[in-house]
Design an enzyme around this catalytic site. Structure first.
Site, PDB file in Angstrom:
ATOM      1  N   HIS A 121      41.579  30.697  63.817  1.00 60.08           N
ATOM      2  CA  HIS A 121      40.249  30.217  63.400  1.00 60.08           C
ATOM      3  C   HIS A 121      39.869  28.936  64.174  1.00 60.08           C
ATOM      4  O   HIS A 121      39.642  27.875  63.582  1.00 60.08           O
ATOM      5  CB  HIS A 121      40.201  29.972  61.891  1.00 60.08           C
ATOM      6  CG  HIS A 121      38.809  30.101  61.320  1.00 60.08           C
ATOM      7  ND1 HIS A 121      38.538  30.634  60.092  1.00 60.08           N
ATOM      8  CD2 HIS A 121      37.600  29.748  61.843  1.00 60.08           C
ATOM      9  CE1 HIS A 121      37.237  30.596  59.862  1.00 60.08           C
ATOM     10  NE2 HIS A 121      36.633  30.056  60.920  1.00 60.08           N
ATOM     11  N   GLY A 164      37.163  28.732  66.269  1.00 58.96           N
ATOM     12  CA  GLY A 164      35.787  28.839  66.776  1.00 58.96           C
ATOM     13  C   GLY A 164      35.124  27.503  67.095  1.00 58.96           C
ATOM     14  O   GLY A 164      34.589  27.306  68.171  1.00 58.96           O
ATOM     15  N   GLY A 188      22.121  35.675  64.811  1.00 61.70           N
ATOM     16  CA  GLY A 188      21.583  34.351  64.464  1.00 61.70           C
ATOM     17  C   GLY A 188      21.901  33.384  65.592  1.00 61.70           C
ATOM     18  O   GLY A 188      21.958  33.758  66.759  1.00 61.70           O
ATOM     19  N   ARG A 189      22.129  32.120  65.201  1.00 58.93           N
ATOM     20  CA  ARG A 189      22.360  31.095  66.237  1.00 58.93           C
ATOM     21  C   ARG A 189      23.571  31.431  67.102  1.00 58.93           C
ATOM     22  O   ARG A 189      23.479  31.459  68.338  1.00 58.93           O
ATOM     23  CB  ARG A 189      22.568  29.740  65.564  1.00 58.93           C
ATOM     24  CG  ARG A 189      21.282  29.129  65.054  1.00 58.93           C
ATOM     25  CD  ARG A 189      21.577  27.866  64.268  1.00 58.93           C
ATOM     26  NE  ARG A 189      22.041  28.213  62.934  1.00 58.93           N
ATOM     27  CZ  ARG A 189      21.455  27.816  61.804  1.00 58.93           C
ATOM     28  NH1 ARG A 189      20.423  27.016  61.844  1.00 58.93           N
ATOM     29  NH2 ARG A 189      21.917  28.172  60.631  1.00 58.93           N
ATOM     30  N   ILE A 190      24.710  31.714  66.467  1.00 61.16           N
ATOM     31  CA  ILE A 190      25.935  31.932  67.254  1.00 61.16           C
ATOM     32  C   ILE A 190      25.882  33.297  67.942  1.00 61.16           C
ATOM     33  O   ILE A 190      26.171  33.413  69.140  1.00 61.16           O
ATOM     34  CB  ILE A 190      27.185  31.811  66.348  1.00 61.16           C
ATOM     35  CG1 ILE A 190      27.279  30.390  65.783  1.00 61.16           C
ATOM     36  CG2 ILE A 190      28.449  32.160  67.140  1.00 61.16           C
ATOM     37  CD1 ILE A 190      28.325  30.210  64.695  1.00 61.16           C
ATOM     38  N   ARG A 243      18.942  41.517  60.483  1.00 61.68           N
ATOM     39  CA  ARG A 243      17.880  41.816  59.512  1.00 61.68           C
ATOM     40  C   ARG A 243      16.556  42.095  60.200  1.00 61.68           C
ATOM     41  O   ARG A 243      15.777  42.916  59.762  1.00 61.68           O
ATOM     42  CB  ARG A 243      17.733  40.657  58.528  1.00 61.68           C
ATOM     43  CG  ARG A 243      18.732  40.731  57.382  1.00 61.68           C
ATOM     44  CD  ARG A 243      18.332  39.770  56.296  1.00 61.68           C
ATOM     45  NE  ARG A 243      18.277  38.408  56.796  1.00 61.68           N
ATOM     46  CZ  ARG A 243      19.262  37.529  56.687  1.00 61.68           C
ATOM     47  NH1 ARG A 243      20.381  37.876  56.087  1.00 61.68           N
ATOM     48  NH2 ARG A 243      19.148  36.312  57.158  1.00 61.68           N
ATOM     49  N   ARG A 246      33.847  36.059  60.099  1.00 60.92           N
ATOM     50  CA  ARG A 246      34.729  35.912  58.950  1.00 60.92           C
ATOM     51  C   ARG A 246      35.639  37.132  58.892  1.00 60.92           C
ATOM     52  O   ARG A 246      35.195  38.269  59.091  1.00 60.92           O
ATOM     53  CB  ARG A 246      33.927  35.815  57.657  1.00 60.92           C
ATOM     54  CG  ARG A 246      33.295  34.446  57.430  1.00 60.92           C
ATOM     55  CD  ARG A 246      34.352  33.360  57.194  1.00 60.92           C
ATOM     56  NE  ARG A 246      33.767  32.061  56.957  1.00 60.92           N
ATOM     57  CZ  ARG A 246      33.486  31.163  57.900  1.00 60.92           C
ATOM     58  NH1 ARG A 246      33.751  31.439  59.177  1.00 60.92           N
ATOM     59  NH2 ARG A 246      32.972  30.000  57.590  1.00 60.92           N
ATOM     60  N   GLU A 286      43.140  34.707  55.293  1.00 56.84           N
ATOM     61  CA  GLU A 286      43.644  33.509  55.979  1.00 56.84           C
ATOM     62  C   GLU A 286      44.355  32.594  54.989  1.00 56.84           C
ATOM     63  O   GLU A 286      43.894  32.454  53.862  1.00 56.84           O
ATOM     64  CB  GLU A 286      42.470  32.751  56.620  1.00 56.84           C
ATOM     65  CG  GLU A 286      41.897  33.499  57.787  1.00 56.84           C
ATOM     66  CD  GLU A 286      40.726  32.772  58.461  1.00 56.84           C
ATOM     67  OE1 GLU A 286      40.572  31.560  58.262  1.00 56.84           O
ATOM     68  OE2 GLU A 286      39.988  33.441  59.178  1.00 56.84           O
TER      69      GLU A 286
HETATM   70  C1  DGY Z   1      32.405  27.633  60.288  1.00 57.43           C
HETATM   71  O1  DGY Z   1      31.986  26.491  60.467  1.00 57.43           O
HETATM   72  O2  DGY Z   1      32.008  28.347  59.381  1.00 57.43           O
HETATM   73  C2  DGY Z   1      33.432  28.111  61.248  1.00 57.43           C
HETATM   74  O3  DGY Z   1      34.024  29.280  60.862  1.00 57.43           O
HETATM   75  C3  DGY Z   1      34.454  27.021  61.484  1.00 57.43           C
HETATM   76  O4  DGY Z   1      35.010  27.219  62.733  1.00 57.43           O
END
Ligand code: DGY
Length: 316
Positions: free
Chosen positions: A283, A285, A153-155, A175, A236, A265
């Site tokens: 975490h 990101g 997807g985007r990331i 998908r 995740r 977590e």
């Molecule tokens: C999110 O926005 O879902 C990320 O995991 C946060 O860093």
């Protein structure tokens, strides 16, 4: 409306500017579901974060006046979407604004792991470095590595572009095919995960957490990876069976893992912390100043819009 934990005052400004009454729970309440439920009573909006479990009990505690739940995250796995839908509560998240930061962090983990940054830094800081050695702390090349992106997807797509720029050969599982990636990166769409894993030197996880993706990488699938493969996870934690991951790292089947997210977590599997061939981050990101401010802005705008009766985001 209720903000489930203390946040930077500047982030809450749009709520104040809209004239909303803003109640902010304490750190203690944030970690205590019963206390949060008590605090939520009568709230028309909830501004939440990843650590909050927005379940039916919390929605019911807020009561029938609740109109919006906005989360400062793109992920919505901590929110019972069905329960929100059933109660007519809109859910808003923060897509797009964290794409670059999160893809950057996946690259950070990959680079730190493959170039053994953690061990090298420990050597220097520990005062044990004796000088340049031809065979010292040899890492792995990204150029030419076969990198499988799971969840393009985007990331995932942005990470694919980054790693392609480093000379990796990119494939992706999701998908559906993404012609833009195929064309720009000469990337290969892998509709079936199992055989794709067998062809990956690096697998990077970017899929959302759902019932279907929980333990996507379990012991069986980790065993499908070629010997000395690398696992990166900025998606995740529960996408990976952490017991199985620790076993595969311990027995040397995997070369290493770079993890920004964990199955339980903030608890981290004790086996992970004991391993030399992992890079572990809390975490982070989306944790840049600009990104987090933009996320807060999206979430607070969604609350304001919803409480004014306007559109409140994509899950409503
Ligand atoms: C999110 O926005 O879902 C990320 O995991 C946060 O860093």
């Amino acid at each position: 409306m209720l903000v489930t934990r203390p946040l930077a005052e500047a982030w809450l400004e749009p709520l104040h500017a809209a004239g909303l009454t803003v109640d902010v729970a304490s750190r203690h309440e944030a970690g205590d579901p019963a206390a949060l439920r008590a605090r939520a009573a009568g709230a028309a909006g909830l501004l939440v974060v990843l650590g909050d479990h927005v379940d039916a009990a919390l929605l019911d505690a807020a009561g029938p006046g609740l109109r919006v739940v906005a989360t400062i995250s793109v992920g919505v796995d901590h929110i019972d979407l069905e329960a929100c839908r059933a109660r007519g509560v809109r859910v808003a998240n923060t897509p797009d604004v964290l794409t670059d930061a999160t893809a950057d962090l996946a690259m950070t983990l990959l680079l730190a792991l493959t170039r053994r940054v953690r061990e090298g830094e420990a050597l220097v800081r520990g005062g044990e470095w004796q000088g340049w050695e031809p065979g010292q702390l040899l890492g792995r090349d990204i150029r030419g590595a076969r990198v499988l992106v799971v969840g393009a997807g985007r990331i995932g797509g942005t990470f694919a572009r980054r790693v392609h720029a480093f000379g990796a050969r990119v494939s992706y599982h999701g998908r559906s095919p993404r012609p833009a990636l195929d064309d720009a990166l000469d990337a290969r769409f892998e509709p079936d995960l199992d055989p794709a894993l067998g062809r990956a030197d690096v697998v990077s996880l970017h899929a959302p957490l759902t019932r279907e993706t929980r333990h996507l990488l379990d012991a069986r699938r980790l065993a499908l990876l070629p010997p000395r493969a690398i696992v990166i996870n900025t998606g995740r934690g529960p996408l990976i069976d952490e017991d199985a991951l620790v076993a595969a790292l311990r027995d040397g089947h995997l070369w290493g893992a770079g993890l920004d997210v964990f199955e339980h977590e903030p608890r981290v599997h004790p086996g992970l912390a004991a391993l030399p061939n992992v890079v572990l981050l809390p975490h982070l990101g989306s944790a840049t100043e600009g990104t987090r401010a933009a996320m807060a802005r999206l979430a607070t705008d969604a609350v304001v819009e919803a409480l004014r009766g306007e559109r409140a985001g994509e899950f409503g």
